[in-house]
Design a protein around this motif. Structure first.
Motif, PDB file in Angstrom:
ATOM      1  N   THR A 186       0.942  -1.047   0.355  1.00  0.00           N
ATOM      2  CA  THR A 186      -0.266  -0.047  -0.123  1.00  0.00           C
ATOM      3  C   THR A 186       0.762   1.358  -0.003  1.00  0.00           C
ATOM      4  N   GLN A 187       1.968   1.360   0.683  1.00  0.00           N
ATOM      5  CA  GLN A 187       3.037   2.686   1.563  1.00  0.00           C
ATOM      6  C   GLN A 187       3.166   2.073  -0.089  1.00  0.00           C
ATOM      7  N   ILE A 188       4.067   1.388  -0.879  1.00  0.00           N
ATOM      8  CA  ILE A 188       4.491   1.655  -2.295  1.00  0.00           C
ATOM      9  C   ILE A 188       3.778   1.949  -3.377  1.00  0.00           C
ATOM     10  N   VAL A 233      11.476   4.103  -5.290  1.00  0.00           N
ATOM     11  CA  VAL A 233      10.803   3.619  -3.803  1.00  0.00           C
ATOM     12  C   VAL A 233      11.438   4.396  -2.098  1.00  0.00           C
ATOM     13  N   THR A 234      12.411   2.722  -2.338  1.00  0.00           N
ATOM     14  CA  THR A 234      13.180   2.953  -0.806  1.00  0.00           C
ATOM     15  C   THR A 234      13.331   4.106  -0.533  1.00  0.00           C
ATOM     16  N   ALA A 235      14.390   4.833  -1.314  1.00  0.00           N
ATOM     17  CA  ALA A 235      14.831   6.416  -0.721  1.00  0.00           C
ATOM     18  C   ALA A 235      13.324   6.901  -0.585  1.00  0.00           C
ATOM     19  N   GLU A 236      12.740   6.653  -0.550  1.00  0.00           N
ATOM     20  CA  GLU A 236      11.416   7.338  -0.655  1.00  0.00           C
ATOM     21  C   GLU A 236      10.755   7.519   0.795  1.00  0.00           C
ATOM     22  N   LEU A 237      10.518   5.846   0.940  1.00  0.00           N
ATOM     23  CA  LEU A 237      10.249   5.495   2.276  1.00  0.00           C
ATOM     24  C   LEU A 237      10.868   5.801   3.676  1.00  0.00           C
ATOM     25  N   SER A 285      12.850   8.105   3.204  1.00  0.00           N
ATOM     26  CA  SER A 285      12.754   9.587   4.000  1.00  0.00           C
ATOM     27  C   SER A 285      11.473   9.796   4.847  1.00  0.00           C
ATOM     28  N   THR A 286      10.995   8.919   5.342  1.00  0.00           N
ATOM     29  CA  THR A 286       9.603   9.390   6.011  1.00  0.00           C
ATOM     30  C   THR A 286      10.140   8.489   7.018  1.00  0.00           C
ATOM     31  N   GLY A 287      10.026   7.656   7.204  1.00  0.00           N
ATOM     32  CA  GLY A 287      10.811   7.093   8.342  1.00  0.00           C
ATOM     33  C   GLY A 287      10.820   5.772   8.202  1.00  0.00           C
ATOM     34  N   VAL A 288      10.410   4.548   7.284  1.00  0.00           N
ATOM     35  CA  VAL A 288       9.889   3.145   6.825  1.00  0.00           C
ATOM     36  C   VAL A 288      11.497   2.083   6.659  1.00  0.00           C
ATOM     37  N   VAL A 289      11.966   1.538   8.107  1.00  0.00           N
ATOM     38  CA  VAL A 289      12.739   0.948   7.359  1.00  0.00           C
ATOM     39  C   VAL A 289      12.705  -0.193   7.282  1.00  0.00           C
ATOM     40  N   VAL A 290      13.489  -0.574   5.591  1.00  0.00           N
ATOM     41  CA  VAL A 290      13.363  -1.595   4.708  1.00  0.00           C
ATOM     42  C   VAL A 290      14.238  -1.401   3.841  1.00  0.00           C
ATOM     43  N   LYS A 302      16.637  -4.566  -1.373  1.00  0.00           N
ATOM     44  CA  LYS A 302      15.654  -6.149  -2.262  1.00  0.00           C
ATOM     45  C   LYS A 302      13.439  -6.679  -1.639  1.00  0.00           C
ATOM     46  N   ARG A 303      13.701  -6.133  -0.422  1.00  0.00           N
ATOM     47  CA  ARG A 303      12.000  -6.478  -0.444  1.00  0.00           C
ATOM     48  C   ARG A 303      11.364  -5.473  -0.966  1.00  0.00           C
ATOM     49  N   ILE A 304      12.047  -4.063  -1.169  1.00  0.00           N
ATOM     50  CA  ILE A 304      10.793  -3.303  -2.097  1.00  0.00           C
ATOM     51  C   ILE A 304      10.826  -4.112  -3.428  1.00  0.00           C
ATOM     52  N   GLU A 305      11.701  -4.362  -3.665  1.00  0.00           N
ATOM     53  CA  GLU A 305      11.855  -4.898  -5.317  1.00  0.00           C
ATOM     54  C   GLU A 305      10.817  -6.213  -5.072  1.00  0.00           C
ATOM     55  N   ARG A 306      10.694  -7.073  -4.379  1.00  0.00           N
ATOM     56  CA  ARG A 306      10.150  -8.245  -3.698  1.00  0.00           C
ATOM     57  C   ARG A 306       8.667  -8.652  -4.320  1.00  0.00           C
TER      58      ARG A 306
END
Length: 398
Positions: free
Chosen positions: A151-153, A169-173, A175-180, A183-187
């Motif tokens: 949903t966040q992505i 997308v990883t960098a943007e998340l 920057s909002t405090g999401v620790v991710v 590789k998980r974003i890619e998956r």
């Protein structure tokens, strides 16, 4: 080859062996002993008559045959059950017969057939199945977490006009405090079918003038700069418009921060187009004096009018080799990103006005919001702001 004549002891032991194995068949015991099944069967009948000679119950040979028939019925039932399991499994897997699917099949059908039987038929380890079953709560929690992340992505991807891939997308998340992890974003993006935009075939806009004076290449494919406002690259890209003549975009890009310092758009490719872009960059920076501007050998950049504009602005010109796009790769990459993220797979803009508006919107978003891989996933203006916290500040390159 078996013996033709068997001593009484052998016959007695053979009968005893058969009777000691409930559920077995005459044929199985006979095969073990190397005798013909009918021979062993006759010994069993004879032994049955002898043991019941003084009994009030009828001896009869049917008890051993009934046991054998029962065993055969059991074997037939097991084969039917195995066939039914495999039939259901073939329909259940539907071309995805991976290990997880087989474990799930056992979980879904164990009440009907039993986990042991299902694992045997499907060639699975029962201990492996129970380990997989024990991990079900953790898998469910992970699936729920992935759903929230998806949903966040989707929100980030939509906010980027559907242009961001996994790195941005990883960098943007983050920057909002999401620790991710990226590789998980890619998956997750791959699982839910979210992808960034890819390159389109470019339209040729560089037409060299063979009679123009030569200008040295002062960049040499080194598309970097230590400070802003010291080295620039520029190019012209083609903007197709439906049912109308195309527009053209000229750019002036800072090699330190990748900022689009100046740009101009027109329905022609005359020298005024690139001069207007240079003037816009001069307004943005306040002054370009002492900087270097690198371009291809298009007639607009080799023209006397552009040379005079550079001289007036205090800019030193630099030009790539004729016909070598790699010598102006930074500008080429910018154009590719612009086309990819504004047209988004379309062949043209519906109107010239829409092309101008989309260019205006994207150019400003590019500078202030769009994350750039070359800048550690910062936007150009954020990168320049970060530089002011270092000993080297935004200075003129005079």
């Amino acid at each position: 080859m078996g013996m033709k004549h068997y001593p009484p002891e052998f016959k007695a032991d053979a009968v005893a062996l058969y009777r000691s194995r409930p559920g077995t068949t005459v044929a199985a015991v006979a095969a073990d002993l190397g005798v013909h099944p009918e021979t062993l069967r006759s010994w069993i009948r004879a032994a049955g008559k002898g043991s019941n000679a003084n009994s009030t119950q009828p001896a009869g040979p049917d008890s051993s045959l009934e046991a054998e028939n029962e065993a055969l019925r059991k074997e037939v039932a097991e084969l039917k059950q195995e066939r039914e399991i495999l039939r259901r499994a073939a329909k259940y897997f539907a071309g995805r017969d991976e290990l997880v699917s087989r474990f799930q099949f056992v979980a879904d059908h164990r009440s009907a057939f039993g986990a042991k039987r299902l694992c045997t038929v499907l060639g699975l380890s029962r201990s492996g199945f129970y380990r997989w079953l024990a991990a079900a709560p953790a898998r469910a929690a992970r699936a729920e977490s992935d759903a929230r992340l998806a949903t966040q992505i989707r929100a980030v991807h939509a906010e980027s006009d559907g242009t961001y891939g996994a790195p941005r997308v990883t960098a943007e998340l983050r920057s909002t405090g999401v620790v991710v992890n990226h590789k998980r974003i890619e998956r997750v993006m791959r699982t839910v079918g979210i992808v960034g935009l890819h390159l389109r075939r470019r339209h040729r806009t560089t037409i060299p003038d063979p009679t123009a004076p030569r200008v040295a290449d002062r960049i040499g494919r080194d598309f970097t700069a230590k400070v802003p406002n010291s080295r620039y690259v520029g190019d012209i890209t083609y903007l197709p418009v439906a049912g109308s003549k195309p527009l053209y975009l000229a750019t002036v890009i800072d090699l330190c921060s990748r900022r689009l310092a100046g740009w101009a758009i027109a329905d022609h490719m005359r020298a005024e187009l690139v001069i207007d872009a240079l003037a816009a960059a001069e307004r943005t920076r306040g002054s370009l004096r002492g900087s270097t501007f690198h371009s291809d050998h298009g007639t607009q950049y080799t023209s006397k009018a552009f040379a005079d504009a550079c001289t007036a602005a205090g800019v030193t010109r630099s030009m790539s080799a004729v016909g070598s796009s790699a010598d102006n790769a930074a500008a080429e990459a910018f154009n590719a990103s612009f086309k990819r993220e504004t047209l988004q797979g379309q062949k043209h803009w519906p109107t010239a006005r829409q092309a101008r508006l989309d260019t205006f919107r994207w150019a400003n978003r590019y500078n202030t919001r769009r994350r750039h891989s070359h800048l550690g996933q910062l936007s150009p203006t954020s990168y320049e702001t970060a530089l002011t916290t270092r000993p080297t500040t935004l200075t003129q390159a005079a």
